[in-house]
Design a protein around this motif. Structure first.
Motif, PDB file in Angstrom:
ATOM      1  N   ASN A 174     -13.183 -15.106 -23.864  1.00 64.97           N
ATOM      2  CA  ASN A 174     -13.968 -15.660 -22.763  1.00 64.97           C
ATOM      3  C   ASN A 174     -13.628 -16.592 -21.883  1.00 64.97           C
ATOM      4  O   ASN A 174     -14.862 -17.525 -20.884  1.00 64.97           O
ATOM      5  CB  ASN A 174     -15.581 -15.205 -23.295  1.00 64.97           C
ATOM      6  CG  ASN A 174     -16.084 -13.968 -23.320  1.00 64.97           C
ATOM      7  OD1 ASN A 174     -15.628 -13.129 -22.494  1.00 64.97           O
ATOM      8  ND2 ASN A 174     -16.797 -13.703 -24.501  1.00 64.97           N
ATOM      9  N   VAL A 175     -13.011 -17.245 -22.115  1.00 69.27           N
ATOM     10  CA  VAL A 175     -12.689 -18.626 -21.321  1.00 69.27           C
ATOM     11  C   VAL A 175     -11.377 -18.290 -21.018  1.00 69.27           C
ATOM     12  O   VAL A 175      -9.987 -18.258 -22.060  1.00 69.27           O
ATOM     13  CB  VAL A 175     -12.525 -19.844 -22.174  1.00 69.27           C
ATOM     14  CG1 VAL A 175     -12.251 -21.317 -21.339  1.00 69.27           C
ATOM     15  CG2 VAL A 175     -14.226 -20.089 -22.223  1.00 69.27           C
ATOM     16  N   PHE A 179     -19.639 -18.724 -32.537  1.00 69.49           N
ATOM     17  CA  PHE A 179     -18.197 -19.898 -31.626  1.00 69.49           C
ATOM     18  C   PHE A 179     -16.895 -18.192 -31.567  1.00 69.49           C
ATOM     19  O   PHE A 179     -16.475 -17.911 -31.257  1.00 69.49           O
ATOM     20  CB  PHE A 179     -17.198 -19.996 -33.275  1.00 69.49           C
ATOM     21  CG  PHE A 179     -17.330 -21.668 -32.656  1.00 69.49           C
ATOM     22  CD1 PHE A 179     -16.616 -22.504 -31.861  1.00 69.49           C
ATOM     23  CD2 PHE A 179     -18.104 -22.433 -34.061  1.00 69.49           C
ATOM     24  CE1 PHE A 179     -17.331 -23.719 -32.168  1.00 69.49           C
ATOM     25  CE2 PHE A 179     -18.593 -23.455 -34.032  1.00 69.49           C
ATOM     26  CZ  PHE A 179     -17.909 -24.840 -33.109  1.00 69.49           C
ATOM     27  N   SER A 180     -16.923 -17.004 -32.049  1.00 74.47           N
ATOM     28  CA  SER A 180     -16.792 -15.660 -31.981  1.00 74.47           C
ATOM     29  C   SER A 180     -16.726 -15.051 -30.866  1.00 74.47           C
ATOM     30  O   SER A 180     -16.511 -14.197 -29.803  1.00 74.47           O
ATOM     31  CB  SER A 180     -17.014 -14.960 -32.980  1.00 74.47           C
ATOM     32  OG  SER A 180     -18.222 -14.047 -33.299  1.00 74.47           O
ATOM     33  N   GLY A 187     -17.076 -26.933 -20.865  1.00 77.22           N
ATOM     34  CA  GLY A 187     -17.637 -27.120 -20.207  1.00 77.22           C
ATOM     35  C   GLY A 187     -18.266 -25.610 -19.941  1.00 77.22           C
ATOM     36  O   GLY A 187     -19.607 -25.440 -19.542  1.00 77.22           O
ATOM     37  N   CYS A 188     -17.939 -24.604 -20.257  1.00 81.23           N
ATOM     38  CA  CYS A 188     -18.332 -22.937 -20.333  1.00 81.23           C
ATOM     39  C   CYS A 188     -19.977 -23.157 -21.196  1.00 81.23           C
ATOM     40  O   CYS A 188     -19.876 -23.603 -22.380  1.00 81.23           O
ATOM     41  CB  CYS A 188     -17.295 -22.076 -20.651  1.00 81.23           C
ATOM     42  SG  CYS A 188     -17.811 -21.958 -22.708  1.00 81.23           S
ATOM     43  N   ASP A 189     -21.162 -22.571 -20.697  1.00 83.32           N
ATOM     44  CA  ASP A 189     -21.509 -22.264 -21.085  1.00 83.32           C
ATOM     45  C   ASP A 189     -21.746 -21.666 -22.747  1.00 83.32           C
ATOM     46  O   ASP A 189     -22.867 -22.003 -23.308  1.00 83.32           O
ATOM     47  CB  ASP A 189     -22.975 -20.979 -20.507  1.00 83.32           C
ATOM     48  CG  ASP A 189     -23.254 -21.503 -18.942  1.00 83.32           C
ATOM     49  OD1 ASP A 189     -23.016 -23.054 -18.714  1.00 83.32           O
ATOM     50  OD2 ASP A 189     -23.314 -21.021 -18.480  1.00 83.32           O
ATOM     51  N   LEU A 190     -20.982 -20.571 -22.706  1.00 80.56           N
ATOM     52  CA  LEU A 190     -21.137 -20.459 -23.800  1.00 80.56           C
ATOM     53  C   LEU A 190     -21.245 -21.216 -25.189  1.00 80.56           C
ATOM     54  O   LEU A 190     -21.394 -21.410 -26.189  1.00 80.56           O
ATOM     55  CB  LEU A 190     -20.202 -19.063 -24.666  1.00 80.56           C
ATOM     56  CG  LEU A 190     -20.355 -17.712 -23.805  1.00 80.56           C
ATOM     57  CD1 LEU A 190     -18.994 -16.995 -23.672  1.00 80.56           C
ATOM     58  CD2 LEU A 190     -20.941 -17.273 -23.805  1.00 80.56           C
ATOM     59  N   HIS A 191     -19.294 -22.221 -25.206  1.00 78.82           N
ATOM     60  CA  HIS A 191     -19.391 -23.463 -25.552  1.00 78.82           C
ATOM     61  C   HIS A 191     -21.046 -24.009 -25.819  1.00 78.82           C
ATOM     62  O   HIS A 191     -21.306 -24.586 -26.876  1.00 78.82           O
ATOM     63  CB  HIS A 191     -18.761 -24.235 -25.107  1.00 78.82           C
ATOM     64  CG  HIS A 191     -17.847 -24.988 -26.225  1.00 78.82           C
ATOM     65  ND1 HIS A 191     -17.293 -26.280 -25.807  1.00 78.82           N
ATOM     66  CD2 HIS A 191     -17.707 -25.265 -27.386  1.00 78.82           C
ATOM     67  CE1 HIS A 191     -17.888 -27.307 -26.239  1.00 78.82           C
ATOM     68  NE2 HIS A 191     -17.869 -26.759 -27.733  1.00 78.82           N
ATOM     69  N   LEU A 192     -21.250 -24.455 -24.834  1.00 77.19           N
ATOM     70  CA  LEU A 192     -22.162 -25.346 -24.480  1.00 77.19           C
ATOM     71  C   LEU A 192     -23.539 -25.456 -25.833  1.00 77.19           C
ATOM     72  O   LEU A 192     -23.939 -25.824 -26.684  1.00 77.19           O
ATOM     73  CB  LEU A 192     -22.865 -25.884 -22.987  1.00 77.19           C
ATOM     74  CG  LEU A 192     -21.908 -26.944 -22.719  1.00 77.19           C
ATOM     75  CD1 LEU A 192     -22.563 -26.686 -21.127  1.00 77.19           C
ATOM     76  CD2 LEU A 192     -21.005 -28.386 -23.557  1.00 77.19           C
ATOM     77  N   ALA A 193     -24.244 -23.580 -25.654  1.00 73.29           N
ATOM     78  CA  ALA A 193     -24.860 -22.630 -26.614  1.00 73.29           C
ATOM     79  C   ALA A 193     -24.540 -23.677 -28.036  1.00 73.29           C
ATOM     80  O   ALA A 193     -25.497 -23.532 -28.689  1.00 73.29           O
ATOM     81  CB  ALA A 193     -25.212 -21.276 -26.169  1.00 73.29           C
TER      82      ALA A 193
END
Lengths: 95, 95
Positions: B31-32, B25-26, B70-76
């Motif tokens: 980054n958003v 999560f860090s 929707g951000c890729d970091l969160h989706l990962a």
């Protein structure tokens, strides 16, 4: 700091009930030493995993958390919540 | 502001898993645009109603919330969580 989260589902959720609960919790705000923050709000997303309402508190330390748990204002709100809540879960974590 | 709370129970909770999740999560923090705060912590009270871990976020507004979702970091991170979580519940509220 201790972050205290409780989420609730109710037997009969309604906007009126949510306002009552917010009013009741607001009686505690500012009245417990070391209770830095107390927010209450009803869910706006209504996802399958959503609960109806959340309580979010921040305490300076464990002593403040214990003062909150034992204070009469909180015990009065807790007694009311017991009559309207169907399910509740919590997480308390330190940062 | 939108306050976003998710609580989790895990198939195999462990201190190592909690650290892995906090690290993951860090990667999102900072980054958003409009993600004002992101805290993750494991439960320290271990009550019958306690879940294992909580995510607490603050977003400036609904657009920021949507960017986060929707951000890729969160989706990962979400894809990883799906493999380890047994139950999760959320509340999103506005203040």
């Amino acid at each position: 700091m201790i972050q205290h989260i409780v989420i609730y589902r109710f037997k009969n959720p309604s906007p009126k009930l949510f306002e009552t609960i917010k009013d009741k919790f607001s009686t505690i705000r500012g009245n417990v030493e070391g209770l830095l923050r107390l927010d209450v709000g009803e869910d706006i997303m209504h996802l399958p995993r959503s609960y109806d309402l959340a309580l979010y508190c921040e305490f300076s330390d464990r002593a403040a958390y214990d003062r909150y748990q034992g204070c009469d204002l909180h015990l009065a709100v807790k007694a009311f919540m017991k009559t309207v809540v169907s399910e509740s879960h919590s997480v308390d974590f330190e940062n």
